[in-house]
Design an enzyme around this catalytic site. Sequence first.
Site, PDB file in Angstrom:
ATOM      1  N   SER A   1      42.618  32.408  43.133  1.00  0.00           N
ATOM      2  CA  SER A   1      43.372  33.581  43.578  1.00  0.00           C
ATOM      3  C   SER A   1      44.632  33.115  44.302  1.00  0.00           C
ATOM      4  O   SER A   1      44.566  32.260  45.198  1.00  0.00           O
ATOM      5  CB  SER A   1      42.498  34.408  44.520  1.00  0.00           C
ATOM      6  OG  SER A   1      43.244  35.479  45.031  1.00  0.00           O
ATOM      7  N   ALA A   2      45.780  33.707  43.925  1.00  0.00           N
ATOM      8  CA  ALA A   2      47.064  33.246  44.470  1.00  0.00           C
ATOM      9  C   ALA A   2      47.240  33.580  45.951  1.00  0.00           C
ATOM     10  O   ALA A   2      47.856  32.822  46.688  1.00  0.00           O
ATOM     11  CB  ALA A   2      48.202  33.872  43.664  1.00  0.00           C
ATOM     12  N   HIS A   3      46.645  34.708  46.395  1.00  0.00           N
ATOM     13  CA  HIS A   3      46.933  35.111  47.785  1.00  0.00           C
ATOM     14  C   HIS A   3      46.144  34.317  48.808  1.00  0.00           C
ATOM     15  O   HIS A   3      46.322  34.496  50.013  1.00  0.00           O
ATOM     16  CB  HIS A   3      46.749  36.624  47.972  1.00  0.00           C
ATOM     17  CG  HIS A   3      45.332  37.100  48.080  1.00  0.00           C
ATOM     18  ND1 HIS A   3      44.684  37.236  49.282  1.00  0.00           N
ATOM     19  CD2 HIS A   3      44.441  37.479  47.141  1.00  0.00           C
ATOM     20  CE1 HIS A   3      43.454  37.701  49.071  1.00  0.00           C
ATOM     21  NE2 HIS A   3      43.281  37.847  47.773  1.00  0.00           N
TER      22      HIS A   3
ATOM     23  N   GLN B   1      38.284  29.707  47.276  1.00  0.00           N
ATOM     24  CA  GLN B   1      38.548  29.146  48.612  1.00  0.00           C
ATOM     25  C   GLN B   1      38.960  27.670  48.557  1.00  0.00           C
ATOM     26  O   GLN B   1      39.188  27.052  49.596  1.00  0.00           O
ATOM     27  CB  GLN B   1      37.324  29.315  49.520  1.00  0.00           C
ATOM     28  CG  GLN B   1      37.051  30.758  49.906  1.00  0.00           C
ATOM     29  CD  GLN B   1      38.135  31.378  50.793  1.00  0.00           C
ATOM     30  OE1 GLN B   1      38.916  30.680  51.433  1.00  0.00           O
ATOM     31  NE2 GLN B   1      38.205  32.708  50.816  1.00  0.00           N
TER      32      GLN B   1
ATOM     33  N   THR C   1      50.934  43.173  30.179  1.00  0.00           N
ATOM     34  CA  THR C   1      52.148  42.399  30.444  1.00  0.00           C
ATOM     35  C   THR C   1      51.977  41.597  31.729  1.00  0.00           C
ATOM     36  O   THR C   1      51.522  42.122  32.741  1.00  0.00           O
ATOM     37  CB  THR C   1      53.369  43.350  30.536  1.00  0.00           C
ATOM     38  OG1 THR C   1      53.400  44.099  29.318  1.00  0.00           O
ATOM     39  CG2 THR C   1      54.662  42.593  30.722  1.00  0.00           C
TER      40      THR C   1
ATOM     41  N   GLY D   1      41.122  36.849  42.198  1.00  0.00           N
ATOM     42  CA  GLY D   1      39.820  36.188  42.143  1.00  0.00           C
ATOM     43  C   GLY D   1      38.724  37.106  41.629  1.00  0.00           C
ATOM     44  O   GLY D   1      37.856  36.680  40.853  1.00  0.00           O
TER      45      GLY D   1
ATOM     46  N   ASN E   1      33.399  31.423  51.516  1.00  0.00           N
ATOM     47  CA  ASN E   1      34.495  32.038  52.263  1.00  0.00           C
ATOM     48  C   ASN E   1      34.144  32.325  53.712  1.00  0.00           C
ATOM     49  O   ASN E   1      35.018  32.432  54.545  1.00  0.00           O
ATOM     50  CB  ASN E   1      34.959  33.329  51.568  1.00  0.00           C
ATOM     51  CG  ASN E   1      33.814  34.171  51.051  1.00  0.00           C
ATOM     52  OD1 ASN E   1      32.940  33.679  50.337  1.00  0.00           O
ATOM     53  ND2 ASN E   1      33.810  35.438  51.412  1.00  0.00           N
TER      54      ASN E   1
ATOM     55  N   CYS F   1      36.545  41.672  52.739  1.00  0.00           N
ATOM     56  CA  CYS F   1      36.237  42.824  51.890  1.00  0.00           C
ATOM     57  C   CYS F   1      35.086  43.641  52.445  1.00  0.00           C
ATOM     58  O   CYS F   1      34.842  44.753  52.006  1.00  0.00           O
ATOM     59  CB  CYS F   1      35.930  42.366  50.469  1.00  0.00           C
ATOM     60  SG  CYS F   1      34.755  41.046  50.419  1.00  0.00           S
TER      61      CYS F   1
HETATM   62  C1  LIG Z   1      35.148  33.224  47.402  1.00  0.00           C
HETATM   63  C2  LIG Z   1      35.980  34.384  46.981  1.00  0.00           C
HETATM   64  N1  LIG Z   1      35.913  34.805  45.708  1.00  0.00           N
HETATM   65  C3  LIG Z   1      36.640  35.829  45.271  1.00  0.00           C
HETATM   66  C4  LIG Z   1      37.498  36.513  46.104  1.00  0.00           C
HETATM   67  C5  LIG Z   1      38.294  37.673  45.574  1.00  0.00           C
HETATM   68  O1  LIG Z   1      39.649  37.312  45.365  1.00  0.00           O
HETATM   69  P1  LIG Z   1      40.758  38.460  45.230  1.00  0.00           P
HETATM   70  O2  LIG Z   1      40.975  39.021  46.578  1.00  0.00           O
HETATM   71  O3  LIG Z   1      41.963  37.727  44.705  1.00  0.00           O
HETATM   72  O4  LIG Z   1      40.234  39.438  44.246  1.00  0.00           O
HETATM   73  C6  LIG Z   1      37.588  36.118  47.436  1.00  0.00           C
HETATM   74  C7  LIG Z   1      38.460  36.861  48.379  1.00  0.00           C
HETATM   75  O5  LIG Z   1      38.097  37.186  49.487  1.00  0.00           O
HETATM   76  C8  LIG Z   1      36.819  35.026  47.888  1.00  0.00           C
HETATM   77  O6  LIG Z   1      36.883  34.601  49.150  1.00  0.00           O
END
Ligand SMILES: Cc1ncc(COP(=O)(O)O)c(C=O)c1O
Length: 404
Positions: free
Chosen positions: A217-219, A197, A255, A80, A169, A342
């Site tokens: 974002s995949a995770h 989200q 890649t 993301g 988030n 984060c």
């Molecule tokens: C709203 C939002 N944007 C971006 C991100 C960042 O994604 P990534 O962890 O895949 O870099 C997050 C992750 O916490 C998020 O909640």
Amino acid sequence: MKTQAFTLTQENIIYLDHNATTPLAQSVFDSIPEWSRHWGNPSSIHLAGRGPKSVLRDARKQFADLIGSHPLELIFTSGGSESNNLAIQGVLHALQTGQLKAAKIEGRKKLLYSAVEHPSVVQAMQLAARLGFDVQTIPVLRCGRIDMEALKSLLDESVALVSVMYANNETGNIYPVREIADLVHGVGALFHCDMVQALGKAEFNIKELDVDFASFSAHKFYALKGCGVLFCRTGLVLESLIQGGGQERGRRAGTENILAIAALAKMSEYKSDILKHLGEMKVLRDDLEAQMKARIEGVLINGEQSARLPNTTSAIIPGVDGESLLMNLDLKGFAVSTGAACSSGNPEPSPVLLAMGLSRAEAQSSLRVGLGWGTTKEQIDAFVEALVEVTNRLRSLDQEGQYV
Ligand SMILES: Cc1ncc(COP(=O)(O)O)c(C=O)c1O
């Protein structure tokens, strides 16, 4: 017969932090050995490259079907944060190098973003300000809504790009993306939406939202870390942030991470289950909030009056420090957070909650709970018991003057 859990589980953890990351889907985990066989380089034209190339092509199509885009509108990234940076910086560089003639935003200098964006948007915008762009924030209201009147007054024909997320988030508040897209397009500007989200927590179709760029974002969707997507509407040009080979049609060199891309595509197979999961999570989340309000004095839910994701609770628990609450709950085996993952470890209160008008004390007493597809009623009940016990203990310590 005991049914297998949807996600991998860890016996000693009740995981209620699905906005930070999601556990891996069992089906994704089980498929990893098979995908790992495709070790070739998808850009190679020999046999070893053809397997991964077809995995990549199929994955692009599956994810496009999930969000309602054309496969070639997708750029696979590392997550993301990269998708957000690629959208914002990619547009800035394309503007500066005169590649956005078709979008008719040449010469425009103003950029807008909401006051509750993820740091990857905030910092990309701050970089733009250092490069000489006129960058301004769109305020949010205490109820969790975007201040639409303020947005309207900031919008004019000098605006090049606006970035507003689909859902927050921390609070789970959902913003009126289609309405914002219409206003932004009304002044001829481009619109980027951080939809990280939204996957697995909302039903949407990217074409109906009418966004120009959208990040994923995949995770956050039961797949692997280090993989994301930027949707880039057909006809729009972006300058690649990573220079090199011609992967992703020259928009992101390097890649491709075939394993993680295949995992994300696998999750797209659950499209028809999303609505069911949204309903289940909402019932549990509403139950959680009702129990918290009934059993813990003074609990307030942030953003409750506005549209929200069905899995998220951000609650002010007056008289307790969120970090202490979190650590005590962790010792009991519950994984929750005080705000964005984060920023954990950062003693400063959440900028998102402060932007909504909470006091520092309120923001510091906030706790975020994020439910997932595997969350059960038993887990919610056990969590409430632990939360009540820890809150009472911390409050009583505080009264005795022992708690800092
Ligand atoms: C709203 C939002 N944007 C971006 C991100 C960042 O994604 P990534 O962890 O895949 O870099 C997050 C992750 O916490 C998020 O909640």
